[in-house]
Motif scaffolding. Structure first.
Motif, PDB file in Angstrom:
ATOM      1  N   ILE A   1       0.833  -1.269  -0.172  1.00  0.00           N
ATOM      2  CA  ILE A   1       0.046  -0.043  -0.129  1.00  0.00           C
ATOM      3  C   ILE A   1       1.007   1.393   0.039  1.00  0.00           C
ATOM      4  CG2 ILE A   1      -1.664   1.395   1.232  1.00  0.00           C
ATOM      5  CD1 ILE A   1      -2.891  -1.331   2.335  1.00  0.00           C
ATOM      6  N   GLN A   2       1.980   1.281   0.908  1.00  0.00           N
ATOM      7  CA  GLN A   2       2.815   2.430   0.949  1.00  0.00           C
ATOM      8  C   GLN A   2       3.428   2.548  -0.433  1.00  0.00           C
ATOM      9  OE1 GLN A   2       5.392   1.604   4.280  1.00  0.00           O
ATOM     10  NE2 GLN A   2       4.063   1.807   5.637  1.00  0.00           N
ATOM     11  N   GLN A   3       3.777   1.505  -1.049  1.00  0.00           N
ATOM     12  CA  GLN A   3       4.501   1.690  -2.460  1.00  0.00           C
ATOM     13  C   GLN A   3       3.498   2.025  -3.686  1.00  0.00           C
ATOM     14  OE1 GLN A   3       7.714  -1.247  -3.277  1.00  0.00           O
ATOM     15  NE2 GLN A   3       8.200  -1.082  -1.031  1.00  0.00           N
ATOM     16  N   GLY A   4       2.130   2.090  -3.113  1.00  0.00           N
ATOM     17  CA  GLY A   4       1.162   2.591  -4.270  1.00  0.00           C
ATOM     18  C   GLY A   4       0.817   1.314  -5.307  1.00  0.00           C
ATOM     19  N   ALA A   5       1.113   0.189  -4.802  1.00  0.00           N
ATOM     20  CA  ALA A   5       0.681  -0.991  -5.746  1.00  0.00           C
ATOM     21  C   ALA A   5      -0.724  -1.119  -6.031  1.00  0.00           C
ATOM     22  CB  ALA A   5       1.064  -2.126  -5.133  1.00  0.00           C
ATOM     23  N   THR A   6      -1.117  -1.243  -7.337  1.00  0.00           N
ATOM     24  CA  THR A   6      -2.255  -1.463  -7.911  1.00  0.00           C
ATOM     25  C   THR A   6      -2.486  -2.793  -8.703  1.00  0.00           C
ATOM     26  OG1 THR A   6      -2.274  -0.462 -10.141  1.00  0.00           O
ATOM     27  CG2 THR A   6      -2.580   0.795  -8.343  1.00  0.00           C
ATOM     28  N   ARG A   7      -3.933  -2.938  -9.001  1.00  0.00           N
ATOM     29  CA  ARG A   7      -3.974  -4.388  -9.800  1.00  0.00           C
ATOM     30  C   ARG A   7      -3.228  -4.518 -11.184  1.00  0.00           C
ATOM     31  NH1 ARG A   7     -10.156  -5.899  -9.669  1.00  0.00           N
ATOM     32  NH2 ARG A   7      -9.277  -7.781 -10.421  1.00  0.00           N
ATOM     33  N   SER A   8      -2.905  -3.329 -11.620  1.00  0.00           N
ATOM     34  CA  SER A   8      -2.078  -3.044 -12.952  1.00  0.00           C
ATOM     35  C   SER A   8      -0.554  -3.608 -12.553  1.00  0.00           C
ATOM     36  CB  SER A   8      -2.131  -1.783 -13.432  1.00  0.00           C
ATOM     37  OG  SER A   8      -1.615  -0.885 -12.693  1.00  0.00           O
ATOM     38  N   ASP A   9       0.057  -3.754 -11.366  1.00  0.00           N
ATOM     39  CA  ASP A   9       1.076  -4.253 -11.138  1.00  0.00           C
ATOM     40  C   ASP A   9       1.323  -5.596 -10.926  1.00  0.00           C
ATOM     41  OD1 ASP A   9       1.689  -1.398 -11.278  1.00  0.00           O
ATOM     42  OD2 ASP A   9       1.391  -0.908  -9.201  1.00  0.00           O
ATOM     43  N   HIS A  10       2.760  -6.166 -10.479  1.00  0.00           N
ATOM     44  CA  HIS A  10       2.735  -7.753 -10.467  1.00  0.00           C
ATOM     45  C   HIS A  10       3.760  -7.821  -9.462  1.00  0.00           C
ATOM     46  CE1 HIS A  10       5.393  -6.974 -13.607  1.00  0.00           C
ATOM     47  NE2 HIS A  10       6.082  -8.089 -13.206  1.00  0.00           N
ATOM     48  N   VAL A  11       3.571  -8.735  -8.540  1.00  0.00           N
ATOM     49  CA  VAL A  11       4.795  -9.276  -7.488  1.00  0.00           C
ATOM     50  C   VAL A  11       5.575 -10.311  -8.240  1.00  0.00           C
ATOM     51  CG1 VAL A  11       5.133 -10.881  -5.543  1.00  0.00           C
ATOM     52  CG2 VAL A  11       3.199  -9.096  -5.698  1.00  0.00           C
ATOM     53  N   VAL A  12       7.123  -9.807  -7.837  1.00  0.00           N
ATOM     54  CA  VAL A  12       8.079 -10.835  -8.192  1.00  0.00           C
ATOM     55  C   VAL A  12       8.661 -11.346  -7.032  1.00  0.00           C
ATOM     56  CG1 VAL A  12      10.316 -11.123  -9.447  1.00  0.00           C
ATOM     57  CG2 VAL A  12       8.548  -9.323 -10.071  1.00  0.00           C
ATOM     58  N   ALA A  13       8.573 -12.739  -6.695  1.00  0.00           N
ATOM     59  CA  ALA A  13       8.891 -13.566  -5.618  1.00  0.00           C
ATOM     60  C   ALA A  13      10.372 -14.164  -5.788  1.00  0.00           C
ATOM     61  CB  ALA A  13       7.776 -14.542  -5.385  1.00  0.00           C
ATOM     62  N   ILE A  14      11.235 -13.666  -5.065  1.00  0.00           N
ATOM     63  CA  ILE A  14      12.598 -13.846  -5.371  1.00  0.00           C
ATOM     64  C   ILE A  14      13.181 -14.653  -3.968  1.00  0.00           C
ATOM     65  CG2 ILE A  14      14.612 -12.864  -5.723  1.00  0.00           C
ATOM     66  CD1 ILE A  14      13.703 -10.493  -6.861  1.00  0.00           C
ATOM     67  N   GLY A  15      13.360 -15.804  -4.025  1.00  0.00           N
ATOM     68  CA  GLY A  15      13.666 -16.895  -3.134  1.00  0.00           C
ATOM     69  C   GLY A  15      13.405 -18.186  -3.055  1.00  0.00           C
ATOM     70  N   GLY A  16      13.218 -18.719  -2.038  1.00  0.00           N
ATOM     71  CA  GLY A  16      13.028 -20.264  -1.625  1.00  0.00           C
ATOM     72  C   GLY A  16      11.515 -20.508  -1.445  1.00  0.00           C
ATOM     73  N   GLY A  17      11.337 -21.545  -0.780  1.00  0.00           N
ATOM     74  CA  GLY A  17       9.781 -21.891  -0.815  1.00  0.00           C
ATOM     75  C   GLY A  17       9.219 -20.964   0.260  1.00  0.00           C
ATOM     76  N   VAL A  18       9.498 -20.655   1.341  1.00  0.00           N
ATOM     77  CA  VAL A  18       8.740 -19.765   2.129  1.00  0.00           C
ATOM     78  C   VAL A  18       8.600 -18.466   1.533  1.00  0.00           C
ATOM     79  CG1 VAL A  18       9.197 -18.451   4.302  1.00  0.00           C
ATOM     80  CG2 VAL A  18       9.875 -20.594   4.321  1.00  0.00           C
ATOM     81  N   VAL A  19       9.358 -17.874   0.751  1.00  0.00           N
ATOM     82  CA  VAL A  19       9.318 -16.502  -0.126  1.00  0.00           C
ATOM     83  C   VAL A  19       8.275 -16.911  -1.009  1.00  0.00           C
ATOM     84  CG1 VAL A  19      10.296 -15.012  -1.620  1.00  0.00           C
ATOM     85  CG2 VAL A  19      11.364 -15.546   0.420  1.00  0.00           C
ATOM     86  N   GLY A  20       8.227 -17.832  -1.777  1.00  0.00           N
ATOM     87  CA  GLY A  20       7.337 -18.343  -2.970  1.00  0.00           C
ATOM     88  C   GLY A  20       6.171 -18.263  -2.390  1.00  0.00           C
TER      89      GLY A  20
END
Length: 512
Positions: A252-271
C-alpha cells in the motif's frame, strides 16, 4: 532474398501425438504443416511398415535422414512433425539447431496403449518398446528448446506465442505449465538472471519484488526494472499472517495497484508467502516466481500453491494462484549454504521416487544435482499438476513424505528443522509404511550422504508428532488422514488409509 524463418519442429516418442499437435500449431499460425513420415511414404511408394518389412530398419533410417534433412533445409516458418526415431541421426540433430524444437511429453503407458493398436513396426514387443522409450528420453531432452506436457493438444494453444519467442530467450529452455486455470512459461537456463528471456507481463505493469532479508543481499539486484522491494525476516517461523500483513502494508505504501505484479525472489517460504500476498492483495495480482533455492527450483515454485502456517498446523491458510511465469537460474544455487542445498535434496529424492525412470536412475546413483536434475524434477511436477491442479487426485502423490514431515515441523515450532530436513525424515517413515525396507535403506543412505538427518532429535516427542499427523490439511471429514505410499520408483499411490499403530511405529523408528 529474405532470411528463412525457423520451423517449429515437433519431436517425441511413438504415440506422443506429434501429427495432431503439428496440425494444431500449423492451423493456429496459418503455416504449412509437414509430416516427415508422410513424405517418406510418398518417396518410397509404400507404407513405412511395408518398407521396414522389405528393407529393414537400417535402410529406413537412411531414407528418413535424407528426407528430414531436405525438409529442414527448405523449411520457412513451417510446422514439422518428425518420426520418433529420427533423432538417432547426428546430422538431423545438428540441423535442428536452426529451428525451434518442441518435445511432446507422453507417458510410457499412454505411448504403449496407442502404439500397440497401430501397425508401427517397432511396437510389436512390449519389452523392446519400453527399453527404446527410456533410451530415447535423454536425446529428446538434450535437443528440445520447448517441452510440453501430456494434455489434449488443443489445450496448448496459449503456448504458441511463447514458443515463437524461444529464439529471443538466448538458449533458455521453455517448459510449458498447463493448468485448468491457465498456462504459463517456465524458463530454465544457468545464468538466466544475467540475461532474462522475454518478461511475461507488459512494461506498464510495475515489478514489485518480495523477498527475505538473506536473499535480498544476493539476488534482488539481479532482476532488472524493479519498481519496489519489500523484505521480511528469513525462515519458516516468519511464514505467517503477521508477515503477510506487513507486506500488504508495504505494498500500500508503495502504491501498488492491480495493474502491477509481484516478483517472488527466494525459496519455498518466499514463494509461498509472496504468492499468497499476490493472490489476496486487491483480490489478486499476477506473480512471477524467481526461485533461488533447490527446494523451490525443483518443487515449490510450480503449481500455484501459496499460503502460510498457523501455530497448529503447516500451510493451513492459502490459495491456489498460478504464477504468470517461473524464471529458473540454477546458478543461483551457488550462493546457498550447504545445509540449504541438502534440505532441497530431500525434495529431489521425493520427486525422483514419483517419476521413476531416468530421474530415479540419475538420483539413486548418488550423482550430484545439476541443471538436468532440476529440469527433470520440474517436468515431473508440472505434469502432475497438469493432470490435477487442485489436489482432487493424482497431485496428492506430491505429498509423499510430507504428512509426517509437516507434523515434525509443527511440533518443533518450525524452528528445529528446515522443511527439507523434515521431509527427508517423512520420506523414511513413508517408505517403511510402504513396506519398502530395502528402498528405505537406499534412500536413507542418499539422505545421509547429502548431510540430512535420518533420525529425530531425542527431544522430539513421538506421540506429539503422531497426533499432529491427524491435523494434516489433506484430511477430509472424519476419515483418518490419507497417506502416500510407494510400490516402486515410478509407482506411487495416494489416498491410502493406514492403521494408527503402524503410523506411530514408523514415527517412533525415527526417534532411533
Amino acid at each position: 532474398m529474405p532470411e528463412k524463418r525457423p520451423a517449429i519442429v515437433l519431436i517425441g516418442f511413438m504415440g506422443a501425438g506429434k501429427t495432431t499437435g503439428a496440425r494444431m500449431v500449423a492451423g493456429a499460425l496459418r503455416a504449412r504443416m509437414v509430416d516427415t513420415d508422410k513424405r517418406i511414404e510418398k518417396h518410397v511408394g509404400m507404407t513405412i511398415p511395408q518398407y521396414f518389412g522389405r528393407h529393414g530398419e537400417a535402410s529406413f533410417r537412411e531414407v528418413e535422414e535424407h528426407i528430414t534433412l531436405e525438409v529442414l533445409d527448405r523449411a520457412d516458418g513451417d510446422v514439422v512433425s518428425l518420426g520418433g526415431g529420427t533423432l538417432q541421426s547426428a546430422k538431423v540433430r545438428e540441423a535442428l539447431r536452426a529451428h525451434i524444437v518442441v518435445l511432446l511429453q507422453v507417458s510410457l503407458p499412454t505411448a504403449w496403449r496407442r502404439a500397440k493398436r497401430s501397425s508401427r513396426p517397432l511396437a510389436k514387443d512390449k519389452g523392446a518398446f519400453e527399453a527404446r522409450y527410456h533410451e530415447r528420453q535423454a536425446t529428446y531432452e538434450a535437443v528440445a528448446d520447448v517441452i510440453l506436457p501430456e494434455v489434449d493438444r488443443q489445450l496448448l494453444r496459449p503456448a504458441i506465442p511463447v514458443i515463437q519467442s524461444v529464439k529471443e530467450a538466448k538458449g533458455a529452455q521453455l517448459l510449458w505449465a498447463h493448468t485448468d486455470s491457465g498456462g504459463y512459461p517456465v524458463w530454465l537456463r544457468p545464468g538466466l538472471l544475467r540475461d532474462l528471456p522475454p518478461w511475461p507481463l507488459p512494461e506498464t505493469s510495475r515489478r514489485i519484488a518480495v523477498t527475505d532479508e538473506n536473499v535480498a543481499e544476493h539476488h534482488a539486484g539481479r532482476v532488472p526494472g524493479l519498481a519496489g522491494l519489500i523484505e521480511f525476516p528469513a525462515g519458516e517461523a516468519h511464514k505467517t499472517l503477521a508477515t503477510c500483513e506487513a507486506v500488504w502494508g508495504a505494498m500500500i505504501q508503495q502504491g501498488a495497484t492491480r495493474s502491477d505484479h509481484v516478483v517472488a525472489i527466494g525459496g519455498g517460504v518466499v514463494g509461498d508467502l509472496a504468492g499468497f500476498v499476490a493472490a489476496t492483495f486487491q483480490r489478486g495480482l499476477p506473480v512471477v516466481q524467481v526461485p533461488t533455492t533447490l527446494v523451490a527450483q525443483v518443487d515449490s515454485a510450480y503449481g500455484g500453491k501459496t499460503g502460510v502456517d498457523l501455530p497448529a498446523a503447516k500451510n493451513y491458510v492459502g490459495a491456489y494462484h498460478q504464477p504468470a511465469a517461473v524464471m529458473v537460474d540454477p546458478d543461483a544455487l551457488e550462493t546457498l549454504p550447504r545445509e540449504e542445498l541438502a534440505a532441497g535434496y530431500a525434495e529431489v529424492v521425493k520427486t525422483a521416487l514419483i517419476a521413476g525412470g531416468a530421474l530415479w536412475e540419475q538420483v539413486s546413483s548418488g550423482a550430484p544435482v545439476d541443471p538436468l536434475t532440476v529440469m527433470r524434477c520440474a517436468r515431473t511436477k508440472l505434469q502432475v499438476v497438469a493432470d490435477d491442479e487442485r489436489d482432487g487426485g493424482r497431485r496428492q502423490v506430491l505429498n509423499l513424505g510430507h504428512t509426517i514431515g509437516h507434523a515434525i515441523e509443527t511440533v518443533t515450532d518450525y524452528r528445529r528443522y528446515r522443511h527439507g530436513e523434515a521431509v527427508g525424515l517423512g520420506l523414511l517413515a513413508a517408505l517403511r509404511l510402504s513396506g519398502q525396507d530395502a528402498l528405505r535403506d537406499q534412500v536413507s543412505g542418499l539422505l545421509a550422504n547429502a548431510g540430512l538427518p535420518t533420525t529425530m532429535d531425542a527431544a522430539v516427542d513421538v506421540d506429539e508428532v503422531h497426533e499432529a499427523t491427524a491435523k494434516d490439511k489433506k484430511r477430509l471429514g472424519s476419515a483418518p488422514v490419507p497417506f502416500v505410499v510407494v510400490r516402486e520408483p515410478g509407482d506411487v499411490r495416494f489416498g491410502q488409509q493406514l492403521a494408527a499403530k503402524d503410523v506411530r511405529r514408523a514415527v517412533a523408528e525415527l526417534a532411533g
